[in-house]
Design a protein around this motif. Structure first.
Motif, PDB file in Angstrom:
ATOM      1  N   GLY A  62      15.459  45.846 -27.447  1.00 54.61           N
ATOM      2  CA  GLY A  62      15.546  47.303 -27.624  1.00 54.61           C
ATOM      3  C   GLY A  62      16.405  47.666 -28.816  1.00 54.61           C
ATOM      4  O   GLY A  62      16.106  48.602 -29.552  1.00 54.61           O
ATOM      5  N   ALA A  63      17.479  46.900 -29.019  1.00 51.84           N
ATOM      6  CA  ALA A  63      18.398  47.214 -30.116  1.00 51.84           C
ATOM      7  C   ALA A  63      17.892  46.703 -31.453  1.00 51.84           C
ATOM      8  O   ALA A  63      18.421  47.082 -32.487  1.00 51.84           O
ATOM      9  CB  ALA A  63      19.771  46.605 -29.819  1.00 51.84           C
ATOM     10  N   SER A  64      16.906  45.802 -31.431  1.00 50.22           N
ATOM     11  CA  SER A  64      16.516  45.162 -32.700  1.00 50.22           C
ATOM     12  C   SER A  64      15.200  45.642 -33.307  1.00 50.22           C
ATOM     13  O   SER A  64      15.119  45.850 -34.514  1.00 50.22           O
ATOM     14  CB  SER A  64      16.400  43.642 -32.519  1.00 50.22           C
ATOM     15  N   VAL A  65      14.161  45.759 -32.479  1.00 50.64           N
ATOM     16  CA  VAL A  65      12.834  46.045 -33.035  1.00 50.64           C
ATOM     17  C   VAL A  65      12.733  47.513 -33.454  1.00 50.64           C
ATOM     18  O   VAL A  65      12.749  48.398 -32.601  1.00 50.64           O
ATOM     19  CB  VAL A  65      11.728  45.719 -32.003  1.00 50.64           C
ATOM     20  N   GLY A  66      12.714  47.762 -34.739  1.00 57.89           N
ATOM     21  CA  GLY A  66      12.661  49.159 -35.194  1.00 57.89           C
ATOM     22  C   GLY A  66      12.240  49.241 -36.638  1.00 57.89           C
ATOM     23  O   GLY A  66      11.257  48.614 -37.047  1.00 57.89           O
ATOM     24  N   ALA A  67      13.052  49.985 -37.411  1.00 60.41           N
ATOM     25  CA  ALA A  67      12.705  50.220 -38.811  1.00 60.41           C
ATOM     26  C   ALA A  67      12.443  48.903 -39.550  1.00 60.41           C
ATOM     27  O   ALA A  67      11.580  48.841 -40.431  1.00 60.41           O
ATOM     28  CB  ALA A  67      13.815  51.003 -39.486  1.00 60.41           C
ATOM     29  N   GLY A  68      13.180  47.871 -39.200  1.00 58.13           N
ATOM     30  CA  GLY A  68      13.043  46.586 -39.895  1.00 58.13           C
ATOM     31  C   GLY A  68      11.609  46.124 -39.937  1.00 58.13           C
ATOM     32  O   GLY A  68      11.066  45.860 -41.015  1.00 58.13           O
ATOM     33  N   ILE A  69      10.970  46.058 -38.799  1.00 60.10           N
ATOM     34  CA  ILE A  69       9.595  45.555 -38.771  1.00 60.10           C
ATOM     35  C   ILE A  69       8.588  46.647 -39.089  1.00 60.10           C
ATOM     36  O   ILE A  69       7.589  46.420 -39.757  1.00 60.10           O
ATOM     37  CB  ILE A  69       9.273  44.839 -37.423  1.00 60.10           C
ATOM     38  N   PHE A  70       8.857  47.875 -38.637  1.00 58.67           N
ATOM     39  CA  PHE A  70       7.875  48.944 -38.847  1.00 58.67           C
ATOM     40  C   PHE A  70       7.846  49.445 -40.286  1.00 58.67           C
ATOM     41  O   PHE A  70       6.849  49.974 -40.731  1.00 58.67           O
ATOM     42  CB  PHE A  70       8.128  50.113 -37.885  1.00 58.67           C
ATOM     43  N   PHE A 258      16.944  40.579 -42.984  1.00 63.00           N
ATOM     44  CA  PHE A 258      17.954  40.208 -41.986  1.00 63.00           C
ATOM     45  C   PHE A 258      18.273  41.424 -41.100  1.00 63.00           C
ATOM     46  O   PHE A 258      18.493  41.312 -39.899  1.00 63.00           O
ATOM     47  CB  PHE A 258      19.225  39.698 -42.676  1.00 63.00           C
ATOM     48  N   PHE A 259      18.252  42.576 -41.751  1.00 61.01           N
ATOM     49  CA  PHE A 259      18.481  43.856 -41.073  1.00 61.01           C
ATOM     50  C   PHE A 259      17.594  44.017 -39.823  1.00 61.01           C
ATOM     51  O   PHE A 259      18.019  44.591 -38.824  1.00 61.01           O
ATOM     52  CB  PHE A 259      18.208  44.966 -42.087  1.00 61.01           C
ATOM     53  N   ALA A 260      16.371  43.485 -39.893  1.00 61.51           N
ATOM     54  CA  ALA A 260      15.434  43.651 -38.777  1.00 61.51           C
ATOM     55  C   ALA A 260      15.938  42.951 -37.510  1.00 61.51           C
ATOM     56  O   ALA A 260      15.557  43.315 -36.408  1.00 61.51           O
ATOM     57  CB  ALA A 260      14.066  43.114 -39.154  1.00 61.51           C
ATOM     58  N   TYR A 261      16.774  41.927 -37.692  1.00 61.80           N
ATOM     59  CA  TYR A 261      17.254  41.174 -36.527  1.00 61.80           C
ATOM     60  C   TYR A 261      18.555  41.735 -35.962  1.00 61.80           C
ATOM     61  O   TYR A 261      18.958  41.359 -34.862  1.00 61.80           O
ATOM     62  CB  TYR A 261      17.482  39.713 -36.906  1.00 61.80           C
ATOM     63  N   VAL A 262      19.220  42.585 -36.746  1.00 65.41           N
ATOM     64  CA  VAL A 262      20.507  43.120 -36.288  1.00 65.41           C
ATOM     65  C   VAL A 262      20.307  43.885 -34.986  1.00 65.41           C
ATOM     66  O   VAL A 262      19.398  44.706 -34.894  1.00 65.41           O
ATOM     67  CB  VAL A 262      21.119  44.044 -37.375  1.00 65.41           C
ATOM     68  N   GLY A 263      21.100  43.573 -33.994  1.00 67.74           N
ATOM     69  CA  GLY A 263      20.976  44.284 -32.724  1.00 67.74           C
ATOM     70  C   GLY A 263      21.194  43.383 -31.526  1.00 67.74           C
ATOM     71  O   GLY A 263      21.656  43.849 -30.481  1.00 67.74           O
TER      72      GLY A 263
END
Ligand SMILES: NC(=[NH2+])NCCC[C@H](N)C(=O)O
Length: 565
Positions: A62-70, A258-263
């Protein structure tokens, strides 16, 4: 630590400034003892242990999958080509190293909230811990406000898809309205969304976690949908050339994604709310990172296989790839998935912040109002409302989305410190077993090695950023490895109860190296913000924290309660 009184005024002032300094130094260097057994419970004024392993994995995802991948995938793919998948693998490996360190520390400190701050307090000292807290929370405060604004923008855009809602309200309520020459940018929807999420979080951890799990399941379904439906649209000829701009573009891409994995670190903040922390926290942390790596790499392969990488958009690359293939319905679904993604990231960010405020409130480094836990809801209501208000004010008045380039520095810095904690906590054990003199020399030698690693990581990062020769990069890396080897031969590393990070000290040291390498790639304004925030926090600590740290609260960690789950 009282101020001494002398007859002459000059000697009073010089001795009081000396005593201020010495009290500052001795306070700054205080450490917190390690508590291994889960001791806090709802009935002793702590939080409620209600989370299981699935909820924890969902918190991490929940904390990781967001702007990074999208979003970021598109930007990087335009440069790295289909090799963006390799960028995600490289960044994923760096992230796994961090996650292994977090996993070990989470089983070492299963008792209470605090996360990175708590680990640092125990492994290094009070002042470093306070700095970690502030840097991390500046990221979180600005980050939450910025995500809330993006979310508000998305919501308004989505609502306008429904004809009967068009024109019934001004779109600036979600997109922002510039006032006073752009100094202020008014947004009404972002604070409303923050208020709703804050209310959910205050209501209860089980309920919040249910909302998170539901929305996370939805966004993961959307990602799986992208992978499965997209797989049928893949044309393998789009994968050649695989790395149009060479390996350099792939590495640069890795520093960005790397930002995509932060969370994943959010999971560590659930220590006090998790039913079997020693077993479940490491599974939650490592599990969520592994799920993310798998999803991200598959998405990259599918997206770059569907359309030539040159035509991938930078705003909504996933949705655009499907639109380009004539699958318009898919792109609407992906937009809704992105909204769910942002919502859970926001929810978990607010959750994590409140738990770290709670930790500092208990320790006295912040006013004790932050330590209040609601008697029947068992949530840290005051801290939760505070973080909601800060985010709402920032999101309601400023265009914080423009600040994204100064974020992540606090997160990366705290990841670095956390990895270093694994090393110091392991060698401390040998020091504790042997004479204390040995411990001090061992401590100084160890800290020197860590500093060498940090400096070589930064030097390597700067060398990469400014196009230095590869051989220099290699030398810096080997210097870090040599420091790790020096530590390895100097110290004995005891195994820890629960999960042990493998390959200590090499794994944590390489993790520190990579984190600092990444830090060196950040925008220079991020560095200014880092230095300014550090100065301000030392000031706050000097005039507030050092006098108010309460050992009575430290006793909280030693309360053995009988009614733990
Ligand atoms: N603590 C943070 N800096 N959180 C930001 C998480 C960003 C998230 N991984 C994304 O891809 O959108």
């Amino acid at each position: 630590m009282g101020v001494q009184h002398h007859s002459s005024t000059t000697s009073v002032s010089s001795s009081s400034s000396r005593s201020f300094l010495s009290s500052f130094c001795s306070a700054a260097l205080r450490r917190k003892p390690i508590e291994l057994t889960p001791s806090s419970s709802a009935s002793s004024g702590g939080l409620e242990r209600r989370l299981g392993v699935f909820e924890l994995i969902f918190i991490g995802i929940g904390a990781s999958v967001g702007a990074g991948i999208f979003v970021v995938t598109g930007t990087v793919a335009r440069d790295a080509g289909p090799g963006v998948a390799i960028s995600f693998i490289l960044a994923g490996v760096a992230c796994i190293l961090n996650a292994l360190c977090y996993a070990e520390l989470s089983t070492r400190f299963p008792a209470v909230v605090g996360g990175a701050y708590l680990y640092t307090y125990s492994a290094f000292n009070e002042l470093t811990a306070f700095l970690v807290f502030v840097q991390l929370n500046v990221d979180y405060h600005l980050g939450s406000a910025s995500i809330a604004r993006s979310l508000a923008g998305y919501c308004v855009t989505l609502l306008q898809l429904f004809p009967f809602l068009q024109g019934n309200y001004p779109s600036w309520i979600g997109h922002g309205k510039e006032l006073f020459g752009g100094v202020v940018s008014l947004n009404l929807l972002a604070p409303v969304l923050l208020a709703v999420l804050t209310a959910v979080l205050c209501y209860g951890v089980k309920e919040s976690s249910a909302v998170n799990s539901l929305m996370t399941a939805f966004k993961v379904t959307v990602v799986l949908f992208v992978i499965l439906i997209g797989a049928f649209e893949v044309d393998v000829s789009n994968w050649t050339p695989f790395a149009p701009n060479g390996f350099k573009a792939i590495v640069t891409g890795a520093t960005v994604v790397f930002f995509a994995y932060v969370g994943f670190d959010a999971v560590a903040n659930s220590a006090e709310e998790c039913r079997i922390p020693q077993r479940d926290l490491p599974i939650g942390i490592l599990g969520s990172v592994l799920v993310c790596i798998t999803l991200y790499v598959c998405v990259c392969l599918v997206i770059t296989g569907m359309v030539p990488y040159q035509i991938l958009g930078t705003d909504a690359p996933l949705a655009e790839a499907f639109t380009a293939k004539g699958l318009k319905f898919a792109s609407v679904l992906i937009s809704i998935g992105a909204v769910a993604g942002l919502t859970t990231i926001l929810l978990v960010s607010l959750y994590v912040q409140s738990r770290s405020y709670l930790g500092l409130g208990r320790d006295g480094l912040l006013p004790s109002v932050f330590a209040k836990v609601h008697p029947s809801r068992h949530t840290p209501v005051n801290s939760q409302i505070w973080v909601g208000i800060v985010a709402a004010i920032l999101a309601g008045i400023f265009n914080v989305t423009q600040l994204s380039h100064i974020l992540t520095i606090g997160t990366l810095a705290s990841y670095s410190v956390v990895s270093a904690c694994v090393v110091t906590l392991r060698w401390k054990e040998k020091g504790d077993i042997h004479a204390s003199k040995m411990c001090i020399s061992s401590w100084c030698g160890g800290v020197t090695c860590l500093v060498v690693v940090a400096v070589s990581g930064f030097a390597a990062g700067a060398c990469y950023r400014f196009g230095g020769p590869f051989i220099l990069l290699l030398i810096f890396f080997l210097t870090a490895v040599a420091s790790a080897a020096a530590l390895y031969f100097r110290q004995v590393y005891a195994e820890t109860p629960g999960f042990s990070c493998p390959g200590v000290p090499f794994v944590p040291i390489i993790s520190v190296f990579f984190n600092i390498f990444l830090l060196a790639q950040l925008h220079e304004e991020a560095w200014y913000r880092f230095v300014i925030v550090s100065f301000i926090s030392v000031g706050i600590y000097a005039f507030y924290g050092q006098y108010n740290e309460t050992s009575a609260i430290t006793d909280h960690y030693h309360t053995i309660s009988t009614d733990d789950a």
